[in-house]
Enzyme design. Sequence first.
Site, short mmCIF file in Angstrom:
data_model
loop_
_atom_site.label_atom_id
_atom_site.label_comp_id
_atom_site.label_asym_id
_atom_site.label_seq_id
_atom_site.Cartn_x
_atom_site.Cartn_y
_atom_site.Cartn_z
CE LYS A 116 -4.22 -1.79 2.17
NZ LYS A 116 -3.94 -3.22 2.02
CD GLU A 200 -5.10 5.49 3.89
OE1 GLU A 200 -4.60 5.08 2.84
OE2 GLU A 200 -6.28 5.23 4.24
CG HIS A 235 -12.62 -3.34 7.76
ND1 HIS A 235 -12.74 -1.99 7.50
CD2 HIS A 235 -12.25 -3.45 9.07
CE1 HIS A 235 -12.42 -1.31 8.60
NE2 HIS A 235 -12.13 -2.17 9.56
NE ARG A 297 -7.87 -10.18 -5.43
CZ ARG A 297 -9.02 -9.70 -4.99
NH1 ARG A 297 -10.10 -9.78 -5.76
NH2 ARG A 297 -9.12 -9.13 -3.81
#
Length: 655
Positions: A116, A200, A235, A297
Amino acid sequence: MFKSVLVANRGEIACRVFRTARRMGLRTIAVYSEADANALHVREADEAVLIGPAAARESYLDAAKVLAAAKATGAEAIHPGYGFLSENADFAEAVMAAGIVWIGPQPSSIRAMGLKDAAKKLMIEAGVPVTPGYQGEDQSVETLTAEANRIGFPVLIKAVAGGGGKGMKKVDRAEDFADGLASAQREGQSSFGDPRVLIESYITRPRHIEVQVFGDSHGNVVHLHERDCSLQRRHQKVIEEAPAPGMDAATREAVTAAAVRAAKAVNYQGAGTIEFIADASDGLKADRIWFMEMNTRLQVEHPVTESITGVDLVEWQLRVAAGQPIPLAQADIPMKGWAMEARLYAEDPAHGFLPSIGRLDHFVMPDDIRVDTGVEQGGEVSQFYDPMIAKLIVHADSREAAAARLANACREVEVWPVRTNAGFLARCLDHPRFVEGDVDTGFIAAEEDTLLAPSLSDLPVAAALSWANERFVDAAYSKDIWSESPAHLFGFRLNAGTRPARLPFQQNGVSRVAEASIINRGPDWQAEYVVDGEPLDYSDLDEVGSLPTTYGDGPIRVFLDGEISVFDFAAPVFGLTASSASDGGLRAPMPGKIVAAPAKAGDVVTKGQPVVVLEAMKMEHALTAPFDGVVAEFNVAVGDQVVDGAVLAVVKAAD
């Protein structure tokens, strides 16, 4: 075009790829673990190869075994599906080195988007907006703490190699940052072998917007519009749709253009998804949507994109992997109507969403929509793999129509004895906030009390009593009443008075009692019921779809709105309490393993004495005798895996 394809995956996605491959005239090859020997994807393939034990790390995640299977069967191409080895750059390289076509992006693209922090840096260079935060190399506690203070709380700590919510921690206050950081680092290390994190700014009303992109080896990159995957639980996506509600043309143009830039930045080939997080506190705005990550993907939710575009994304994958260009130019990719997908999981929402495993004795899906599944009636839901058993996909002219159609489809689901989230999905889709498009990633958590509320409808009870009446009453009128025992003559009395008959029963393990007064005796008899002291409303009984599976003394199962009620009836009695007529059945409260058997068939037991011990969720649960009596049945052995609701033993009251 290659002539054969091996799918390095299982279940629903393997079946999905085979469907397109067969249509294109390709030979299909499956791999399977010992747990999947009788699985649907194995039978649907032209050829199948056993690659190891049930554990994924010894089978589906073993790259060497998958490659050996490909070589042994002469597979010319490998499709990885999603999950398992699909985003493993080393595996992709090994496939290509073996002279086999890899149906996916170049290994360099996988690596570029695999972490990330590195991906965010790359996106900044490509002019793609990213969430404000810190993704630096300095991972000292001091630096990370200082950066969190600079960004401002609340913040989100993410493992750089994370996914699926693992290694992700929200921290609301500065004084809690150290604990949250340590937790995220531990999860990152244990789940991905990498403790590094990024930080973040936490979006207080986030929406999950993603764009389907596609690239080829000729330098073409297009998008196939956006999807909204905001309806999540912990999530994990629950319901997805396309397009995104509230997305205006200008915002759509900005987001899809950013997604194409992101794909071009890594020379992307094949199907991929650029995921964005949006601050929806004031609707969707182009300057409030930021890059989050890229999935290199095919996605689980790809059918909603197929539904609004008319494109078979798997066919595109196969053609692009064979060196062909993307079949359509950007201007020729349509966006028609609205599509929604619901993920049907083998889990029990009423008991904390515990996974539910076992044999699918009854498995009925709606027949007027698209259903992607890797299981069928008589198959097994294994404890070893993901609990998703099907995807229900609908398309309609409008969002309102799509939501209504999908809710109805969820209500039509009938699965037993494995439990599913079908009723929960229907309530999500029916919720006024969802219907209005007022959703964000916190929707389910905020509305959980409503979404998990048990049905108060009398209809399942009424349907079950209808079958009980057939069992206990109709038999009396169709035979010589003098040849039947009084227990079979429910409500029958010579010179009958007004005292009602009592019918004790259990509904999903809860003891209840019905009092019945028979009126209009004869072939056209009618009954009036009072259940647990309240009159039973069964005026809408015709709306219930019921499935009696046994007659005799067995349970009656009633499906309603995607959920099941299981009824066990004792023989009708007169003037006794419900508890005195308990059937003595000891049922598994959840899926688990039998670890001890303190009693055996024929043993005399006293009330409260342990009869059988079940281990589930790392805890032992002793099932005890409900009264003094004899163990009349003992249906399991130590080591057996049992499903929720299975009758493990039966205690009969002492004479």
